[in-house]
Motif scaffolding. Structure first.
Motif, PDB file in Angstrom:
ATOM      1  N   ILE A  39      17.583  99.695   2.105  1.00 54.59           N
ATOM      2  CA  ILE A  39      19.138 100.460   2.483  1.00 54.59           C
ATOM      3  C   ILE A  39      19.390 100.577   3.878  1.00 54.59           C
ATOM      4  O   ILE A  39      20.720 100.349   4.594  1.00 54.59           O
ATOM      5  CB  ILE A  39      19.529 101.304   1.365  1.00 54.59           C
ATOM      6  N   PRO A  40      18.611 101.495   4.612  1.00 53.50           N
ATOM      7  CA  PRO A  40      19.013 101.903   5.894  1.00 53.50           C
ATOM      8  C   PRO A  40      19.344 100.642   6.947  1.00 53.50           C
ATOM      9  O   PRO A  40      19.981 100.691   7.626  1.00 53.50           O
ATOM     10  CB  PRO A  40      17.866 102.695   6.490  1.00 53.50           C
ATOM     11  N   HIS A  41      18.466  99.592   6.896  1.00 48.57           N
ATOM     12  CA  HIS A  41      18.589  98.416   7.690  1.00 48.57           C
ATOM     13  C   HIS A  41      19.760  97.956   7.372  1.00 48.57           C
ATOM     14  O   HIS A  41      20.338  97.390   8.015  1.00 48.57           O
ATOM     15  CB  HIS A  41      17.314  97.693   7.543  1.00 48.57           C
ATOM     16  N   LEU A  42      20.061  97.472   5.883  1.00 43.64           N
ATOM     17  CA  LEU A  42      21.288  96.821   5.460  1.00 43.64           C
ATOM     18  C   LEU A  42      22.267  97.467   6.063  1.00 43.64           C
ATOM     19  O   LEU A  42      23.357  96.861   6.353  1.00 43.64           O
ATOM     20  CB  LEU A  42      21.079  96.855   4.001  1.00 43.64           C
ATOM     21  N   ASP A  43      22.389  98.785   5.671  1.00 47.08           N
ATOM     22  CA  ASP A  43      23.700  99.451   6.205  1.00 47.08           C
ATOM     23  C   ASP A  43      23.799  99.389   7.533  1.00 47.08           C
ATOM     24  O   ASP A  43      25.117  99.219   8.057  1.00 47.08           O
ATOM     25  CB  ASP A  43      23.502 101.026   5.794  1.00 47.08           C
ATOM     26  N   ALA A  44      23.042  99.548   8.501  1.00 46.04           N
ATOM     27  CA  ALA A  44      23.096  99.400   9.985  1.00 46.04           C
ATOM     28  C   ALA A  44      23.760  98.078  10.245  1.00 46.04           C
ATOM     29  O   ALA A  44      24.680  97.890  10.991  1.00 46.04           O
ATOM     30  CB  ALA A  44      21.821  99.687  10.728  1.00 46.04           C
ATOM     31  N   LEU A  45      23.164  97.026   9.694  1.00 42.68           N
ATOM     32  CA  LEU A  45      23.705  95.519   9.864  1.00 42.68           C
ATOM     33  C   LEU A  45      25.155  95.323   9.698  1.00 42.68           C
ATOM     34  O   LEU A  45      25.852  94.707  10.145  1.00 42.68           O
ATOM     35  CB  LEU A  45      22.686  94.473   9.562  1.00 42.68           C
ATOM     36  N   THR A  46      25.416  95.782   8.053  1.00 39.52           N
ATOM     37  CA  THR A  46      26.642  95.465   7.582  1.00 39.52           C
ATOM     38  C   THR A  46      27.857  96.614   7.711  1.00 39.52           C
ATOM     39  O   THR A  46      28.933  96.292   7.388  1.00 39.52           O
ATOM     40  CB  THR A  46      26.385  95.415   5.896  1.00 39.52           C
ATOM     41  N   GLY A  47      27.379  97.475   8.627  1.00 34.87           N
ATOM     42  CA  GLY A  47      28.333  98.494   9.072  1.00 34.87           C
ATOM     43  C   GLY A  47      29.234  98.093  10.602  1.00 34.87           C
ATOM     44  O   GLY A  47      30.111  98.847  10.672  1.00 34.87           O
ATOM     45  N   ARG A  48      28.623  97.079  11.114  1.00 32.87           N
ATOM     46  CA  ARG A  48      29.242  96.660  12.023  1.00 32.87           C
ATOM     47  C   ARG A  48      30.803  95.865  11.851  1.00 32.87           C
ATOM     48  O   ARG A  48      30.748  95.019  11.005  1.00 32.87           O
ATOM     49  CB  ARG A  48      28.545  95.525  13.012  1.00 32.87           C
ATOM     50  N   PRO A  49      31.872  96.223  12.622  1.00 30.10           N
ATOM     51  CA  PRO A  49      33.106  95.344  12.431  1.00 30.10           C
ATOM     52  C   PRO A  49      32.720  94.066  12.775  1.00 30.10           C
ATOM     53  O   PRO A  49      32.152  93.540  13.753  1.00 30.10           O
ATOM     54  CB  PRO A  49      33.947  96.126  13.632  1.00 30.10           C
ATOM     55  N   LEU A  71      22.884  93.206  -2.984  1.00 27.13           N
ATOM     56  CA  LEU A  71      23.923  92.359  -2.428  1.00 27.13           C
ATOM     57  C   LEU A  71      25.424  92.940  -2.774  1.00 27.13           C
ATOM     58  O   LEU A  71      26.401  92.642  -1.753  1.00 27.13           O
ATOM     59  CB  LEU A  71      23.849  91.329  -3.615  1.00 27.13           C
ATOM     60  N   HIS A  72      25.699  93.515  -3.793  1.00 28.87           N
ATOM     61  CA  HIS A  72      27.004  94.215  -3.905  1.00 28.87           C
ATOM     62  C   HIS A  72      27.426  95.066  -2.741  1.00 28.87           C
ATOM     63  O   HIS A  72      28.441  95.074  -2.287  1.00 28.87           O
ATOM     64  CB  HIS A  72      27.291  94.823  -5.266  1.00 28.87           C
ATOM     65  N   ARG A  73      26.495  96.044  -2.285  1.00 28.76           N
ATOM     66  CA  ARG A  73      26.720  96.800  -1.197  1.00 28.76           C
ATOM     67  C   ARG A  73      27.107  96.254  -0.041  1.00 28.76           C
ATOM     68  O   ARG A  73      27.875  96.556   0.571  1.00 28.76           O
ATOM     69  CB  ARG A  73      25.528  97.831  -1.282  1.00 28.76           C
ATOM     70  N   ALA A  74      25.966  95.067   0.123  1.00 28.81           N
ATOM     71  CA  ALA A  74      26.362  94.393   1.595  1.00 28.81           C
ATOM     72  C   ALA A  74      27.806  93.683   1.507  1.00 28.81           C
ATOM     73  O   ALA A  74      28.303  93.590   2.491  1.00 28.81           O
ATOM     74  CB  ALA A  74      25.110  93.209   1.715  1.00 28.81           C
ATOM     75  N   ARG A  75      27.998  93.170   0.579  1.00 30.01           N
ATOM     76  CA  ARG A  75      29.307  92.329   0.307  1.00 30.01           C
ATOM     77  C   ARG A  75      30.698  93.365   0.667  1.00 30.01           C
ATOM     78  O   ARG A  75      31.277  93.067   1.388  1.00 30.01           O
ATOM     79  CB  ARG A  75      29.576  91.687  -0.835  1.00 30.01           C
ATOM     80  N   HIS A  76      30.391  94.336  -0.118  1.00 31.37           N
ATOM     81  CA  HIS A  76      31.298  95.487  -0.037  1.00 31.37           C
ATOM     82  C   HIS A  76      31.577  95.949   1.403  1.00 31.37           C
ATOM     83  O   HIS A  76      32.781  96.115   1.943  1.00 31.37           O
ATOM     84  CB  HIS A  76      31.164  96.637  -0.898  1.00 31.37           C
ATOM     85  N   ARG A  77      30.504  96.374   2.059  1.00 31.15           N
ATOM     86  CA  ARG A  77      30.742  96.973   3.378  1.00 31.15           C
ATOM     87  C   ARG A  77      31.225  95.840   4.461  1.00 31.15           C
ATOM     88  O   ARG A  77      31.851  96.182   5.503  1.00 31.15           O
ATOM     89  CB  ARG A  77      29.217  97.366   3.861  1.00 31.15           C
ATOM     90  N   VAL A  78      30.544  94.484   4.254  1.00 29.13           N
ATOM     91  CA  VAL A  78      30.719  93.432   5.300  1.00 29.13           C
ATOM     92  C   VAL A  78      32.236  93.305   5.099  1.00 29.13           C
ATOM     93  O   VAL A  78      33.306  93.015   6.246  1.00 29.13           O
ATOM     94  CB  VAL A  78      30.180  92.432   5.124  1.00 29.13           C
ATOM     95  N   LEU A  79      32.930  92.980   4.209  1.00 28.37           N
ATOM     96  CA  LEU A  79      34.329  92.630   3.782  1.00 28.37           C
ATOM     97  C   LEU A  79      35.279  93.672   4.124  1.00 28.37           C
ATOM     98  O   LEU A  79      36.288  93.619   4.632  1.00 28.37           O
ATOM     99  CB  LEU A  79      34.577  92.205   2.436  1.00 28.37           C
ATOM    100  N   ASP A  80      35.020  94.959   3.956  1.00 28.12           N
ATOM    101  CA  ASP A  80      35.627  95.994   4.230  1.00 28.12           C
ATOM    102  C   ASP A  80      35.689  96.230   5.758  1.00 28.12           C
ATOM    103  O   ASP A  80      36.573  96.824   6.444  1.00 28.12           O
ATOM    104  CB  ASP A  80      35.072  97.540   3.893  1.00 28.12           C
ATOM    105  N   ARG A  81      34.906  95.655   6.688  1.00 24.48           N
ATOM    106  CA  ARG A  81      34.935  95.618   7.984  1.00 24.48           C
ATOM    107  C   ARG A  81      35.464  94.360   8.626  1.00 24.48           C
ATOM    108  O   ARG A  81      35.046  94.080   9.704  1.00 24.48           O
ATOM    109  CB  ARG A  81      33.714  96.026   8.575  1.00 24.48           C
ATOM    110  N   GLY A  82      36.144  93.637   7.877  1.00 27.74           N
ATOM    111  CA  GLY A  82      36.679  92.200   8.199  1.00 27.74           C
ATOM    112  C   GLY A  82      35.429  91.185   8.631  1.00 27.74           C
ATOM    113  O   GLY A  82      35.816  90.222   9.302  1.00 27.74           O
ATOM    114  N   GLY A  83      34.172  91.254   8.074  1.00 28.70           N
ATOM    115  CA  GLY A  83      33.393  90.114   8.330  1.00 28.70           C
ATOM    116  C   GLY A  83      33.221  89.251   7.094  1.00 28.70           C
ATOM    117  O   GLY A  83      34.133  89.080   6.387  1.00 28.70           O
ATOM    118  N   GLU A  84      32.124  88.672   7.361  1.00 30.75           N
ATOM    119  CA  GLU A  84      31.884  87.489   6.186  1.00 30.75           C
ATOM    120  C   GLU A  84      30.362  87.466   5.958  1.00 30.75           C
ATOM    121  O   GLU A  84      29.466  87.860   6.746  1.00 30.75           O
ATOM    122  CB  GLU A  84      32.129  86.280   6.865  1.00 30.75           C
ATOM    123  N   LEU A  85      30.319  87.382   4.719  1.00 28.64           N
ATOM    124  CA  LEU A  85      28.705  87.413   4.010  1.00 28.64           C
ATOM    125  C   LEU A  85      28.739  86.051   3.303  1.00 28.64           C
ATOM    126  O   LEU A  85      29.365  85.788   2.416  1.00 28.64           O
ATOM    127  CB  LEU A  85      28.640  88.768   2.880  1.00 28.64           C
TER     128      LEU A  85
END
Length: 127
Positions: A39-49, A71-85
């Motif tokens: 989770i800490p690594h996932l959050d750092a990587l998926t938290g970038r705009p 997977l759900h957490r990553a998707r939510h964080r990436v899409l909320d920041r305009g990224g793609e997963l």
């Protein structure tokens, strides 16, 4: 293509760059203990705009609801920041879990890393 060593603190995650995307390769058994490490690594990587992330599940041996939450957490964080997963998954049981839970509709799995990296942006899990 450059390769980074496994992040400190987890033997379940390898992070590298490939074709302009960050590839998160999950390894081994993805259960609650592994999720806590990831989770800490996932959050750092998926938290970038605008992050462009591929999660590769080809090297997992076990995947439970903790993995689904990742997977759900990553998707939510990436899409909320305009990224793609994008997701790579070939294991029949994991594919079944993704289908049964409906996550495969939100995050369609690709059959190979090349397929995920070459996938048009309109089908990259941005539903």
């Amino acid at each position: 293509m450059s390769s980074d060593p496994t992040p400190p603190g987890t033997g379940h995650l390898r992070v590298r760059e490939d074709r302009g995307r960050t590839v998160l390769e999950l390894h081994g058994e993805i259960d609650i203990a592994a999720a806590v490490e990831i989770i800490p690594h996932l959050d750092a990587l998926t938290g970038r705009p605008g992050a462009r992330i591929v999660i590769d599940l080809r090297h997992i041996e076990f995947f439970d609801c903790s993995g689904l939450r990742l997977l759900h957490r990553a998707r939510h964080r990436v899409l909320d920041r305009g990224g793609e997963l994008r997701l790579v998954c070939t294991h029949p049981l994991t594919l079944r879990v993704l289908r049964v839970t409906g996550l495969s509709r939100l995050l369609p799995p690709s059959p190979s890393l090349d397929a995920a990296l070459e996938q048009p942006e309109a089908t990259s899990g941005t539903l």
